[in-house]
Design a protein around this motif. Structure first.
Motif, mmCIF file in Angstrom:
data_model
loop_
_atom_site.group_PDB
_atom_site.id
_atom_site.type_symbol
_atom_site.label_atom_id
_atom_site.label_comp_id
_atom_site.label_asym_id
_atom_site.label_seq_id
_atom_site.Cartn_x
_atom_site.Cartn_y
_atom_site.Cartn_z
ATOM 1 N N ILE A 33 0.833 -1.346 0.005
ATOM 2 C CA ILE A 33 -0.027 0.044 0.076
ATOM 3 C C ILE A 33 0.907 1.363 0.128
ATOM 4 O O ILE A 33 0.562 2.160 -0.710
ATOM 5 C CB ILE A 33 -1.214 -0.001 1.098
ATOM 6 C CG1 ILE A 33 -2.219 0.968 0.858
ATOM 7 C CG2 ILE A 33 -0.261 0.052 2.692
ATOM 8 C CD1 ILE A 33 -3.181 1.056 2.014
ATOM 9 N N VAL A 34 1.861 1.254 0.786
ATOM 10 C CA VAL A 34 2.811 2.593 0.631
ATOM 11 C C VAL A 34 3.624 2.556 -0.693
ATOM 12 O O VAL A 34 3.459 3.781 -1.291
ATOM 13 C CB VAL A 34 3.902 2.452 2.014
ATOM 14 C CG1 VAL A 34 4.874 3.634 1.728
ATOM 15 C CG2 VAL A 34 3.003 2.303 3.369
ATOM 16 N N THR A 35 4.042 1.884 -1.155
ATOM 17 C CA THR A 35 4.704 1.658 -2.186
ATOM 18 C C THR A 35 3.668 2.262 -3.530
ATOM 19 O O THR A 35 3.808 3.165 -4.312
ATOM 20 C CB THR A 35 5.249 0.360 -2.956
ATOM 21 O OG1 THR A 35 6.194 0.059 -1.701
ATOM 22 C CG2 THR A 35 6.170 0.732 -4.295
ATOM 23 N N ALA A 36 2.403 1.604 -3.307
ATOM 24 C CA ALA A 36 1.584 1.860 -4.454
ATOM 25 C C ALA A 36 1.096 3.249 -4.411
ATOM 26 O O ALA A 36 0.766 3.860 -5.311
ATOM 27 C CB ALA A 36 0.366 0.787 -4.486
ATOM 28 N N THR A 37 1.022 3.846 -3.108
ATOM 29 C CA THR A 37 0.559 5.375 -3.002
ATOM 30 C C THR A 37 1.607 6.122 -3.491
ATOM 31 O O THR A 37 0.998 7.168 -3.930
ATOM 32 C CB THR A 37 0.256 5.384 -1.388
ATOM 33 O OG1 THR A 37 -0.819 4.463 -1.123
ATOM 34 C CG2 THR A 37 -0.145 6.650 -1.232
ATOM 35 N N PHE A 38 2.707 5.964 -3.099
ATOM 36 C CA PHE A 38 3.905 7.106 -3.381
ATOM 37 C C PHE A 38 4.514 6.800 -4.740
ATOM 38 O O PHE A 38 5.312 7.535 -5.163
ATOM 39 C CB PHE A 38 4.564 7.106 -2.101
ATOM 40 C CG PHE A 38 3.990 7.722 -0.949
ATOM 41 C CD1 PHE A 38 3.577 8.842 -0.933
ATOM 42 C CD2 PHE A 38 3.936 7.030 0.111
ATOM 43 C CE1 PHE A 38 2.874 9.587 0.236
ATOM 44 C CE2 PHE A 38 3.149 7.222 1.264
ATOM 45 C CZ PHE A 38 2.750 8.599 1.304
ATOM 46 N N TYR A 133 0.099 0.112 14.312
ATOM 47 C CA TYR A 133 0.689 -0.027 13.110
ATOM 48 C C TYR A 133 -0.354 0.534 12.020
ATOM 49 O O TYR A 133 -0.016 1.552 11.316
ATOM 50 C CB TYR A 133 0.816 -1.201 12.750
ATOM 51 C CG TYR A 133 1.093 -1.609 11.287
ATOM 52 C CD1 TYR A 133 2.283 -1.113 10.818
ATOM 53 C CD2 TYR A 133 0.049 -1.804 10.394
ATOM 54 C CE1 TYR A 133 2.624 -1.355 9.510
ATOM 55 C CE2 TYR A 133 0.006 -1.953 9.033
ATOM 56 C CZ TYR A 133 1.481 -1.663 8.527
ATOM 57 O OH TYR A 133 1.660 -1.669 7.216
ATOM 58 N N LEU A 134 -1.809 0.359 12.216
ATOM 59 C CA LEU A 134 -2.651 1.013 11.280
ATOM 60 C C LEU A 134 -2.803 2.505 11.492
ATOM 61 O O LEU A 134 -2.836 3.176 10.714
ATOM 62 C CB LEU A 134 -4.020 0.422 11.560
ATOM 63 C CG LEU A 134 -4.212 -1.347 11.078
ATOM 64 C CD1 LEU A 134 -5.491 -1.862 11.670
ATOM 65 C CD2 LEU A 134 -4.087 -1.483 9.631
ATOM 66 N N ASP A 135 -2.744 3.068 12.695
ATOM 67 C CA ASP A 135 -2.828 4.381 12.969
ATOM 68 C C ASP A 135 -1.559 5.077 12.436
ATOM 69 O O ASP A 135 -1.709 6.154 11.645
ATOM 70 C CB ASP A 135 -2.627 4.666 14.514
ATOM 71 C CG ASP A 135 -3.984 4.911 15.174
ATOM 72 O OD1 ASP A 135 -4.904 5.440 14.533
ATOM 73 O OD2 ASP A 135 -4.020 4.559 16.294
ATOM 74 N N SER A 136 -0.354 4.456 12.377
ATOM 75 C CA SER A 136 0.767 5.075 11.614
ATOM 76 C C SER A 136 0.692 4.793 10.462
ATOM 77 O O SER A 136 1.110 5.897 9.471
ATOM 78 C CB SER A 136 2.221 4.465 12.427
ATOM 79 O OG SER A 136 2.127 2.988 11.902
ATOM 80 N N LEU A 137 0.143 3.846 9.853
ATOM 81 C CA LEU A 137 -0.006 3.638 8.511
ATOM 82 C C LEU A 137 -0.997 4.782 7.789
ATOM 83 O O LEU A 137 -0.726 5.561 6.777
ATOM 84 C CB LEU A 137 -0.583 2.294 7.870
ATOM 85 C CG LEU A 137 -0.866 1.895 6.556
ATOM 86 C CD1 LEU A 137 0.522 1.921 5.744
ATOM 87 C CD2 LEU A 137 -1.663 0.565 6.571
#
Ligand SMILES: [Zn+2]
Length: 191
Positions: A33-38, A133-137
């Motif tokens: 999710i992080v890679t796809a977002t940025f 973790y979900l909060d930080s994500l």
């Protein structure tokens, strides 16, 4: 990710097939999710997100979603907040509310969400790690984290709770019974 988490903790129709789909969905989604977002040009990450979303959809088609969605729908209906964002706004707070009834299930999902887990931790402690973790994500993805960030007024919370309680087809699937007072408290925590 919400679809997979809610399917895995669905009270009535939880089953081995939906569990398998939810775990594989979370593996794909949390890893990409992080890679796809940025990096929108990363086709592999986007492909994995697409497949993860598809598997999560199949998971909740077999074991329906619950209170996260019940509380997210009024946010979309009244304030036109997109579905994913409305879910993320209430997800950590609903998981915190539910943890007394399904921490063991959240802990079972932890290996498919977190990169490291302290196996000495209790299911309740692992659930806290998952929620953190979900909060930080959510913050890492630059999503709004509070209802107040979206021009929702404190005075709107009662209406939101009233409407959430109408989502009985969803609430019936929640691992912990949600009362009107609970809905108010969850929205307040998210505010
Ligand atoms: Zn949904």
């Amino acid at each position: 990710m919400v679809h997979a988490i809610e399917a895995y903790t669905s009270k009535i129709r939880k089953n081995s097939y939906s569990d398998m789909l939810a775990k594989q969905a979370l593996t794909l989604l949390s890893n990409n999710i992080v890679t796809a977002t940025f990096d929108g040009k990363n086709i592999v990450a986007r492909q994995n997100m697409l497949l993860g979303a598809c598997l999560a959809g199949q998971a909740f088609a077999n074991a329906p979603v619950a209170a996260v969605h019940a509380l997210a729908y009024p946010l979309g209906g009244h304030f036109h907040i997109p579905h994913g964002l409305s879910n993320s706004l209430v997800l950590p707070h609903v998981m915190d509310f539910n943890s007394s009834h399904c921490a063991n299930l959240y802990a079972e999902l932890a290996p498919f969400i977190l990169t490291t887990i302290n196996i000495q931790d209790s299911p309740e402690e692992i659930t806290v790690s998952v929620i953190d973790y979900l909060d930080s994500l959510i913050k890492k993805l630059h999503l709004p984290t509070r209802l107040r960030d979206l021009d929702i007024q404190q005075s709107d919370i009662t209406t939101l709770a009233d409407d959430a309680m109408l989502q009985t087809r969803l609430l019936v699937n929640n691992p912990k019974t949600v009362t009107h007072a609970d809905a108010l408290a969850i929205y307040q925590a998210a505010y």
